[in-house]
Design an enzyme around this catalytic site. Structure first.
Site, PDB file in Angstrom:
ATOM      1  N   TYR A 140       0.859  -1.189   0.000  1.00  0.00           N
ATOM      2  CA  TYR A 140       0.000   0.000   0.000  1.00  0.00           C
ATOM      3  C   TYR A 140       0.894   1.238   0.000  1.00  0.00           C
ATOM      4  O   TYR A 140       0.871   2.056   0.914  1.00  0.00           O
ATOM      5  CB  TYR A 140      -0.918  -0.035   1.210  1.00  0.00           C
ATOM      6  CG  TYR A 140      -2.057   0.961   1.192  1.00  0.00           C
ATOM      7  CD1 TYR A 140      -2.539   1.519   0.009  1.00  0.00           C
ATOM      8  CD2 TYR A 140      -2.682   1.336   2.381  1.00  0.00           C
ATOM      9  CE1 TYR A 140      -3.578   2.422   0.009  1.00  0.00           C
ATOM     10  CE2 TYR A 140      -3.737   2.226   2.396  1.00  0.00           C
ATOM     11  CZ  TYR A 140      -4.173   2.775   1.211  1.00  0.00           C
ATOM     12  OH  TYR A 140      -5.220   3.682   1.210  1.00  0.00           O
TER      13      TYR A 140
ATOM     14  N   GLY B 201       6.455   0.275  10.564  1.00  0.00           N
ATOM     15  CA  GLY B 201       5.266   0.272   9.727  1.00  0.00           C
ATOM     16  C   GLY B 201       5.357  -0.856   8.712  1.00  0.00           C
ATOM     17  O   GLY B 201       5.622  -0.620   7.536  1.00  0.00           O
TER      18      GLY B 201
ATOM     19  N   SER C  63      -1.619  -1.731  13.582  1.00  0.00           N
ATOM     20  CA  SER C  63      -2.832  -2.292  12.995  1.00  0.00           C
ATOM     21  C   SER C  63      -2.908  -3.797  13.248  1.00  0.00           C
ATOM     22  O   SER C  63      -2.129  -4.564  12.669  1.00  0.00           O
ATOM     23  CB  SER C  63      -2.859  -2.034  11.485  1.00  0.00           C
ATOM     24  OG  SER C  63      -3.842  -2.836  10.862  1.00  0.00           O
TER      25      SER C  63
ATOM     26  N   CYS D 202      -5.460  12.063  -5.170  1.00  0.00           N
ATOM     27  CA  CYS D 202      -4.030  11.826  -4.985  1.00  0.00           C
ATOM     28  C   CYS D 202      -3.309  11.672  -6.329  1.00  0.00           C
ATOM     29  O   CYS D 202      -2.203  12.190  -6.509  1.00  0.00           O
ATOM     30  CB  CYS D 202      -3.810  10.592  -4.118  1.00  0.00           C
ATOM     31  SG  CYS D 202      -4.317  10.803  -2.406  1.00  0.00           S
TER      32      CYS D 202
END
Length: 442
Positions: free
Chosen positions: A193, A232, A256, A422
């Site tokens: 991602y 991350g 997460s 974006c």
């Protein structure tokens, strides 16, 4: 079976519930409506002002369009051509109500999104419009940013989403825990991602994402037994590749639970001796040292106020001579002050607490901590292409009825707008993506 992840049982149970149908998914991303809804009433009142007021606003936009052309079909039946002074994108906008311009004047890009959601404007392709506004961002100045008291409202919303330890968990949950079943449908097969790296237009999305991961790993001088930290870790694509390619001792951290579950499973499949792990952990709470650190588009979730803490962590955790490879999204320094003073559409609806990097400011903070800044590589057009492909895949999922239950039409429209917004930003050049190597001084 190697123990790839250690975390509380109730979090594993919570993540297992991600496949369960929920009444309405993505509602956390729409919570900004509670703040901005009242602005719609004022915009409606302003929309009944004489049309000359809005033509003067269009005059201001026209003066700021040095590159590209805007063809506006207006509520009074007229058509205006704005800009057209130099090469650039051509955008077509059908303005169905003057309220759209009123919202833009009041709350900037947040209001422009709400106007789109309420069908107050439309376009056969919004991407050139977002490209146009980003490409001319400096000349347009305050056009597209909140004014008056709404500037303070936008700033308050963003301040509420500060990335303290507690706030960071809340912000990450709002975006990344939409569900693995959701992201798996339209990302590449490894669930990257972040921007891919296209060596040629013929590359598939999977190939370009693999190239991006390899480019990060190539910066780190890894060898068998190297201790690698990823800040991350996402769904584990880099972790899997690093263990397979270099036989490293990998530690990945994320906030997460949904991502952690997938990343841990992926690592367990390739690290048969169980030396690697994924932890639910804040970057501020990690203990080192490590030979190398990777962090791919995580720093945007840190927030401007926490850049020093993020770089303190990297400097503390790296051994002397160790390297960190960072992939980051930046906004032009000339646009940063106005951007950082409020809250734009992305910060309000998509990435709570997020903030793009001012490269010069971030670099100065890194170098002040003994982290040499080396070998910058920028590839913003590759991000635009990545976003275009994500949108195509997302639209195909929606059209085929594969979208998981719980995501309503409003969320679908929000997500499509986000991907277009974006893409236009990267095509316009006001934002960019880059990789850099930070080397800790010996």
């Amino acid at each position: 079976m190697p123990q790839a992840i250690v975390r509380p049982l109730h979090l594993r149970h919570k993540d297992a519930m991600n496949t369960h149908v929920s009444p309405r998914r993505g509602k956390e991303l729409l919570r900004a409506d509670r703040v901005f809804r009242s602005g719609g009433g004022l915009a409606w009142l302003m929309a009944h002002a004489p049309s000359g007021v809005f033509h003067r606003m269009l005059d201001r936009i026209d003066r700021g369009l040095d590159y590209g052309t805007l063809e506006g079909h207006l509520p009074d039946g007229s058509v205006r051509i704005l800009g057209a002074r130099d090469e650039g994108p051509t955008a077509v906008v059908h303005l169905h109500s003057w309220a759209a311009l009123a919202r833009l004047a009041l709350t900037g890009s947040v209001g422009w999104y709400r106007a789109w959601e309420h069908d107050e404007w439309s376009s056969p392709d919004p991407v050139p419009l977002f490209d146009l506004f980003m490409r001319n961002g400096e000349a347009l100045g305050s056009v597209g940013r909140a004014h008056g008291p709404w500037r303070w409202v936008n700033g308050f919303v963003h301040a509420f989403n500060r990335n303290s330890r507690r706030g960071a968990k809340r912000n990450i949950h709002a975006h990344y825990d939409l569900g693995n079943d959701f992201y798996r449908l339209w990302l590449d097969s490894k669930m990257n991602y972040s921007s891919a790296l296209f060596a040629s237009p013929e590359m598939t999305l999977d190939e370009a994402q693999n190239a991006k991961v390899d480019a990060i790993l190539d910066r780190l001088d890894l060898r068998s037994g190297s201790r690698l930290l990823e800040i991350g870790c996402g769904w584990g694509a880099l972790a899997e590749r690093a263990v397979e390619r270099h036989d490293v001792l990998y530690t990945g951290i994320t906030l997460s639970p949904a991502q952690a579950e997938v990343a841990a499973t992926r690592i367990a499949a390739v690290d048969l001796v169980g030396r690697s792990k994924v932890e639910l952990c804040d970057y501020r709470d990690v203990h080192g040292p490590f030979d190398a650190i990777a962090s791919v588009e995580m720093v945007e979730a840190v927030g401007h106020a926490y850049w020093p803490a993020y770089l303190d962590a990297i400097a503390r955790l790296l051994r002397p001579g160790g390297k960190a490879a960072i992939q980051y999204i930046m906004i032009k320094d000339t646009l940063f002050e106005a951007y950082a003073a409020g809250s734009d559409f992305i910060q309000a609806y998509i990435f709570p607490g997020g903030c793009l990097i001012s490269e010069s400011r971030f670099r100065a903070l890194a170098e002040a901590r003994g982290l040499a800044w080396r070998d910058v590589r920028r590839f913003g057009e590759d991000y635009a292409e990545t976003l275009r492909r994500w949108r195509e895949r997302f639209d195909a999922v929606v059209a085929s009825g594969q979208l998981p239950a719980g995501f309503d039409e409003r969320f679908v429209r929000l997500w499509r707008y986000y991907l277009q917004y974006c893409e236009g930003g990267f095509r316009g050049g006001g934002i960019d993506v880059a990789q850099v190597t930070l080397e800790k001084n010996v």
